[in-house]
Design a protein around this motif. Structure first.
Motif, short mmCIF file in Angstrom:
data_model
loop_
_atom_site.label_atom_id
_atom_site.label_comp_id
_atom_site.label_asym_id
_atom_site.label_seq_id
_atom_site.Cartn_x
_atom_site.Cartn_y
_atom_site.Cartn_z
N ILE A 65 0.93 -1.28 -0.17
CA ILE A 65 0.00 -0.16 0.00
C ILE A 65 0.97 1.30 0.08
O ILE A 65 0.55 2.19 -0.95
CB ILE A 65 -0.87 0.06 1.29
CG1 ILE A 65 -2.04 -1.30 1.14
CG2 ILE A 65 -1.68 1.28 1.45
CD1 ILE A 65 -2.92 -1.45 2.26
N LYS A 90 -6.47 4.24 -0.58
CA LYS A 90 -5.92 4.40 -1.65
C LYS A 90 -6.64 4.40 -2.81
O LYS A 90 -6.38 4.53 -3.99
CB LYS A 90 -4.65 3.37 -1.48
CG LYS A 90 -3.69 3.92 -0.57
CD LYS A 90 -2.45 4.67 -1.53
CE LYS A 90 -1.23 4.90 -0.59
NZ LYS A 90 -0.45 5.73 -1.34
N LEU A 129 -1.11 -1.76 -5.38
CA LEU A 129 -2.57 -1.77 -4.76
C LEU A 129 -3.21 -3.18 -5.22
O LEU A 129 -3.92 -3.83 -4.16
CB LEU A 129 -3.32 -0.63 -5.28
CG LEU A 129 -3.09 0.71 -5.03
CD1 LEU A 129 -4.00 1.68 -5.14
CD2 LEU A 129 -2.76 0.86 -3.43
N ASP A 135 2.19 1.93 -3.19
CA ASP A 135 1.18 1.89 -4.27
C ASP A 135 1.11 0.75 -5.28
O ASP A 135 0.77 0.85 -6.34
CB ASP A 135 1.37 3.07 -5.30
CG ASP A 135 1.04 4.46 -4.52
OD1 ASP A 135 0.17 4.63 -3.60
OD2 ASP A 135 1.89 5.49 -4.66
N ARG A 167 -7.02 1.32 4.78
CA ARG A 167 -5.78 2.16 4.06
C ARG A 167 -5.79 1.65 2.88
O ARG A 167 -5.63 2.44 1.76
CB ARG A 167 -4.50 1.66 4.83
CG ARG A 167 -4.46 2.23 6.20
CD ARG A 167 -2.80 1.93 6.85
NE ARG A 167 -3.17 2.26 8.30
CZ ARG A 167 -2.89 1.27 9.08
NH1 ARG A 167 -2.41 -0.03 8.73
NH2 ARG A 167 -2.81 1.39 10.58
#
Length: 299
Positions: free
Chosen positions: A129, A166, A134, A132, A162
């Motif tokens: 996370i 994102k 994801l 990035d 979280r």
């Protein structure tokens, strides 16, 4: 497995009892490397059953060994808790060095022999996370969900929120965070995540309602909280100024605590938006108060 065994025994029983009831046992002949082995069919069936029983016992013993948490079981499964711990340590060093990709790989590898598989996958997900990654983070969370215990659920939900933030999945995150706010209303991380979600959704009144708890728990430094508070109040004033009923803003303003009513920045924002709404009388009252405060500050 048990049902298959019953079906197999019924079939073998049919082969065994059929010839016996007819009075003719039949025979079984095997030729292996020029050796000829001959026996009655009933003897063959009995030997077959004994052989299968031996195979089942061997299978059961190996299953016990491979599933055991002993050193032998871990070695046979190529799962070493010591190796897993070493990988976690290496992953933490990679994090400190800023190598998030390597850290996430090591956390995922550590799950193979870790005492707590959920923790390894959650650490991997959080690292992904932060970097990035994801899609990978979602996959790690799915793996963590398979072994997540009740006592680990809170940590799992925080990582999940979280990831949702994102991914801009604010509605889904809001459902979970509001449940956590009821369960753990004084947890600083829950408050921080709730503040972030409400801010992203432009729900400034919800941010304002969180402020007393955030100050008490010191979720952020006091100077940061003061800045967030100002953004939330001015954002809320602006929102209410777009309401079809201009009196909604005035009503809301008068319901605020004295500390807010006496705040110069909020007074200026109110006066500005009241003018835009055509509420000149109310705006003039505020401007008089603002001038008095500024005069005192100059003196």
């Amino acid at each position: 497995m048990f049902r298959i065994l019953i079906i197999f025994l019924v079939l073998v029983g049919g082969f065994f009892l059929g010839p016996l009831l007819q009075g003719h046992q039949g025979s079984a002949v095997f030729v292996v490397a020029n050796y000829r082995i001959s026996m009655s069919f009933n003897s063959f069936v009995i030997l077959l059953l004994l052989g299968l029983l031996c195979l089942y016992i061997i299978y059961w013993l190996f299953k016990k060994i491979f599933n055991s948490k002993t050193a032998l079981g871990n070695w046979l499964r190529s799962k070493s808790p010591r190796k897993a711990m070493k990988r976690i340590e290496q992953a933490q060093f990679s994090l400190l060095e800023g190598d998030y990709q390597q850290a996430s790989k090591l956390f995922m590898k550590s799950a193979k022999g870790a005492h707590n598989i959920t923790l390894s996958y959650l650490l991997a997900a959080q690292t992904q996370i932060d970097n990035d990654q994801l899609i990978s983070a979602n996959q790690s969370l799915e793996q963590a969900a398979k072994t997540c215990q009740p006592k680990e659920k809170f940590a799992f939900q925080l990582v999940q929120i979280r990831l949702q933030i994102k991914n801009h999945e604010y509605e889904a995150a809001k459902v979970v965070i509001e449940r956590l706010l009821n369960e753990k209303p004084r947890n600083p991380e829950v408050l921080r995540l709730a503040d972030q979600i409400y801010y992203e959704m432009s729900n400034f009144q919800a941010v304002i309602d969180l402020m007393p708890s955030m100050y008490k728990t010191k979720a952020y430094s006091e100077s940061q909280l003061d800045q967030f508070k100002q953004v939330a109040y001015i954002g809320r004033i602006k929102q209410l100024s777009t309401d079809e009923d201009p009196l909604a803003l005035i009503k809301w303003w008068k319901s605020q605590p004295k500390a807010i009513l006496n705040n110069l920045a909020y007074q200026k924002a109110m006066a500005n938006y009241l003018k835009q709404l055509g509420q000149t009388a109310e705006a003039e009252k505020l401007l008089v108060t603002i001038n008095k405060i500024e005069s005192k500050q100059k003196d």
